[in-house]
Scaffold this motif. Structure first.
Motif, PDB file in Angstrom:
ATOM      1  N   ARG A  52      -8.012  14.084  -6.785  1.00 44.15           N
ATOM      2  CA  ARG A  52      -6.665  13.514  -6.793  1.00 44.15           C
ATOM      3  C   ARG A  52      -6.819  12.004  -6.705  1.00 44.15           C
ATOM      4  O   ARG A  52      -7.391  11.495  -5.743  1.00 44.15           O
ATOM      5  N   ARG A  53      -6.303  11.314  -7.689  1.00 47.95           N
ATOM      6  CA  ARG A  53      -6.508   9.873  -7.736  1.00 47.95           C
ATOM      7  C   ARG A  53      -5.212   9.160  -8.121  1.00 47.95           C
ATOM      8  O   ARG A  53      -4.562   9.501  -9.108  1.00 47.95           O
ATOM      9  N   LEU A  54      -4.847   8.166  -7.313  1.00 47.77           N
ATOM     10  CA  LEU A  54      -3.674   7.348  -7.597  1.00 47.77           C
ATOM     11  C   LEU A  54      -3.969   6.365  -8.720  1.00 47.77           C
ATOM     12  O   LEU A  54      -5.128   6.049  -8.991  1.00 47.77           O
ATOM     13  N   ASP A  55      -2.903   5.867  -9.347  1.00 45.04           N
ATOM     14  CA  ASP A  55      -3.087   4.817 -10.346  1.00 45.04           C
ATOM     15  C   ASP A  55      -3.459   3.506  -9.659  1.00 45.04           C
ATOM     16  O   ASP A  55      -4.448   2.866 -10.001  1.00 45.04           O
ATOM     17  N   THR A  56      -2.636   3.083  -8.688  1.00 37.86           N
ATOM     18  CA  THR A  56      -2.900   1.842  -7.955  1.00 37.86           C
ATOM     19  C   THR A  56      -2.445   2.018  -6.514  1.00 37.86           C
ATOM     20  O   THR A  56      -1.400   2.632  -6.260  1.00 37.86           O
ATOM     21  N   LEU A  57      -3.221   1.491  -5.578  1.00 37.53           N
ATOM     22  CA  LEU A  57      -2.855   1.534  -4.159  1.00 37.53           C
ATOM     23  C   LEU A  57      -3.006   0.139  -3.568  1.00 37.53           C
ATOM     24  O   LEU A  57      -4.062  -0.485  -3.688  1.00 37.53           O
ATOM     25  N   LEU A  58      -1.939  -0.357  -2.956  1.00 34.73           N
ATOM     26  CA  LEU A  58      -1.926  -1.689  -2.359  1.00 34.73           C
ATOM     27  C   LEU A  58      -1.556  -1.591  -0.885  1.00 34.73           C
ATOM     28  O   LEU A  58      -0.757  -0.737  -0.497  1.00 34.73           O
ATOM     29  N   GLN A  59      -2.132  -2.472  -0.071  1.00 32.21           N
ATOM     30  CA  GLN A  59      -1.735  -2.592   1.334  1.00 32.21           C
ATOM     31  C   GLN A  59      -1.092  -3.956   1.533  1.00 32.21           C
ATOM     32  O   GLN A  59      -1.704  -4.986   1.254  1.00 32.21           O
ATOM     33  N   PHE A  60       0.145  -3.969   2.025  1.00 32.92           N
ATOM     34  CA  PHE A  60       0.863  -5.206   2.283  1.00 32.92           C
ATOM     35  C   PHE A  60       0.891  -5.469   3.789  1.00 32.92           C
ATOM     36  O   PHE A  60       1.300  -4.593   4.564  1.00 32.92           O
ATOM     37  N   ASP A  61       0.438  -6.650   4.198  1.00 31.79           N
ATOM     38  CA  ASP A  61       0.522  -7.083   5.591  1.00 31.79           C
ATOM     39  C   ASP A  61       1.604  -8.139   5.694  1.00 31.79           C
ATOM     40  O   ASP A  61       1.573  -9.131   4.960  1.00 31.79           O
ATOM     41  N   THR A  62       2.579  -7.947   6.593  1.00 30.04           N
ATOM     42  CA  THR A  62       3.719  -8.846   6.681  1.00 30.04           C
ATOM     43  C   THR A  62       3.564  -9.820   7.842  1.00 30.04           C
ATOM     44  O   THR A  62       2.694  -9.658   8.705  1.00 30.04           O
ATOM     45  N   ALA A  63       4.428 -10.824   7.853  1.00 28.96           N
ATOM     46  CA  ALA A  63       4.316 -11.898   8.847  1.00 28.96           C
ATOM     47  C   ALA A  63       4.542 -11.400  10.267  1.00 28.96           C
ATOM     48  O   ALA A  63       4.051 -12.010  11.221  1.00 28.96           O
ATOM     49  N   ASP A  64       5.287 -10.294  10.429  1.00 26.71           N
ATOM     50  CA  ASP A  64       5.555  -9.796  11.787  1.00 26.71           C
ATOM     51  C   ASP A  64       4.455  -8.868  12.297  1.00 26.71           C
ATOM     52  O   ASP A  64       4.616  -8.197  13.311  1.00 26.71           O
ATOM     53  N   GLY A  65       3.320  -8.832  11.591  1.00 27.89           N
ATOM     54  CA  GLY A  65       2.183  -8.036  12.055  1.00 27.89           C
ATOM     55  C   GLY A  65       2.201  -6.584  11.613  1.00 27.89           C
ATOM     56  O   GLY A  65       1.327  -5.807  12.003  1.00 27.89           O
ATOM     57  N   ARG A  66       3.173  -6.206  10.825  1.00 26.76           N
ATOM     58  CA  ARG A  66       3.241  -4.823  10.348  1.00 26.76           C
ATOM     59  C   ARG A  66       2.565  -4.698   8.984  1.00 26.76           C
ATOM     60  O   ARG A  66       2.385  -5.683   8.275  1.00 26.76           O
ATOM     61  N   SER A  67       2.234  -3.467   8.626  1.00 26.92           N
ATOM     62  CA  SER A  67       1.594  -3.205   7.334  1.00 26.92           C
ATOM     63  C   SER A  67       2.192  -1.943   6.726  1.00 26.92           C
ATOM     64  O   SER A  67       2.674  -1.062   7.439  1.00 26.92           O
ATOM     65  N   TYR A  68       2.169  -1.884   5.403  1.00 29.86           N
ATOM     66  CA  TYR A  68       2.572  -0.658   4.733  1.00 29.86           C
ATOM     67  C   TYR A  68       1.782  -0.520   3.438  1.00 29.86           C
ATOM     68  O   TYR A  68       1.227  -1.490   2.924  1.00 29.86           O
ATOM     69  N   LEU A  69       1.721   0.711   2.940  1.00 31.35           N
ATOM     70  CA  LEU A  69       0.983   1.014   1.719  1.00 31.35           C
ATOM     71  C   LEU A  69       1.963   1.206   0.564  1.00 31.35           C
ATOM     72  O   LEU A  69       3.056   1.748   0.754  1.00 31.35           O
ATOM     73  N   LEU A  70       1.562   0.767  -0.610  1.00 32.35           N
ATOM     74  CA  LEU A  70       2.364   0.979  -1.815  1.00 32.35           C
ATOM     75  C   LEU A  70       1.508   1.707  -2.844  1.00 32.35           C
ATOM     76  O   LEU A  70       0.516   1.160  -3.334  1.00 32.35           O
ATOM     77  N   ALA A  71       1.876   2.943  -3.137  1.00 34.88           N
ATOM     78  CA  ALA A  71       1.196   3.724  -4.173  1.00 34.88           C
ATOM     79  C   ALA A  71       1.997   3.588  -5.457  1.00 34.88           C
ATOM     80  O   ALA A  71       3.187   3.902  -5.485  1.00 34.88           O
TER      81      ALA A  71
END
Length: 296
Positions: A52-71
């Protein structure tokens, strides 16, 4: 087999991850601006021999110290099997990385876009155990960019829009705007988005329009006359961008930016000076200190 069009639809997000937040801000769905972006592995295969393989996976780190993933998934047609795959992706990503995952589906036709833009529920009637709710970008949501100046302001978005609207009756105008915009940037950027656009258009009639537009001798992009024309707009764009970067950087670091500082930065027109102020903005405790005399 993965098509060239499919490849280009998600590769633009690899080249410019910020296109995600910029596009959804236009749609009235703001996401926090990222201060850092990384690329986790896209391979979601378990020990069992099921790939199982995604097309693209990104991790975003925000200024308030939080992070989220974008598939990011490029979807060329309706495929009911994708629902279970998407549910697996989101569950796996959350279990592995312990951060919120978002699913972005990009489409080139409105029928597929509308099909994907619906929540998918897992469970029984009256009790939904899991719901997958993709973010979807298709022809109905991606802006139609026909103004060369607007295209030059955001070339990655203009290229993505051209691919998304490849079947639009205004495709020739959209592509002409992008081709003019590419003449305002450096040769490396122009070559990259020229190629991605060609891949993204695939076998649509718009692909031939694009090839005809790109038949202009490539030395135009590097000729002395073209370079002078290009430099005027390019320098102006870099200066404007650097001004925004300085103010944003100070704000992200929690340094107060007064109206006086903001106005002085905005009035600057020398690239070297703005670069110096940007470097200082990385470390100063007071915004005014970016203007300090080197002798001091």
């Amino acid at each position: 087999m993965v098509s060239s069009s499919h490849e280009a639809m998600h590769r633009i997000f690899q080249e410019d991850p910020g296109i995600f937040t910029r596009t959804f801000e236009r749609l009235g769905i703001p996401f926090p601006d990222a201060v850092a972006v990384s690329f986790p592995p896209t391979d979601l295969t378990e020990i069992k021999p099921l790939e199982r393989r995604l097309d693209t996976l990104l991790q975003f780190d925000t200024a308030d110290g939080r992070s989220y993933l974008l598939a990011v998934e490029a979807q060329g047609k309706k495929d009911t099997e994708k629902h279970s795959s998407w549910a697996y992706y989101m569950s796996y990503l959350y279990a592995k990385y312990r951060m919120p995952p978002l699913l972005l589906v990009v489409c080139q036709d409105e029928a597929t876009s509308q099909w994907a833009d619906r929540p998918f529920h897992i469970g029984i009637a009256g009790w939904q155990t899991l719901t997958v709710r993709p973010l979807v970008l298709g022809p109905g949501k991606v802006p139609v960019i026909t103004d060369p100046a607007a295209a030059a302001e955001d070339i990655p978005l203009a290229a993505f829009a051209a691919i998304t609207h490849s079947k639009n009756r205004q495709a020739d105008i959209i592509l002409k705007a992008l081709s003019h915009a590419l003449r305002t940037t450096d040769a490396e950027t122009a070559d990259l988005f020229k190629e991605l656009t060609e891949l993204g258009l695939g076998t649509t009639p718009a692909a031939q329009i694009w090839r005809d537009l790109m038949a202009i001798p490539t030395h135009f992009f590097r000729s002395e006359t073209a370079e002078k024309v290009r430099d005027e707009g390019r320098v102006e764009g870099r200066v404007e961008g650097r001004v925004k970067d300085i103010v944003m950087l100070l704000g992200l670091r929690g340094v107060e930016v007064t109206d006086t500082v903001r106005e002085r930065v905005a009035e600057a027109s020398d690239e070297a000076t703005l670069d110096l102020w940007f470097r200082r903005a990385l470390t100063v405790d007071r915004a005014e200190d970016i203007f300090a005399d080197p002798a001091d």
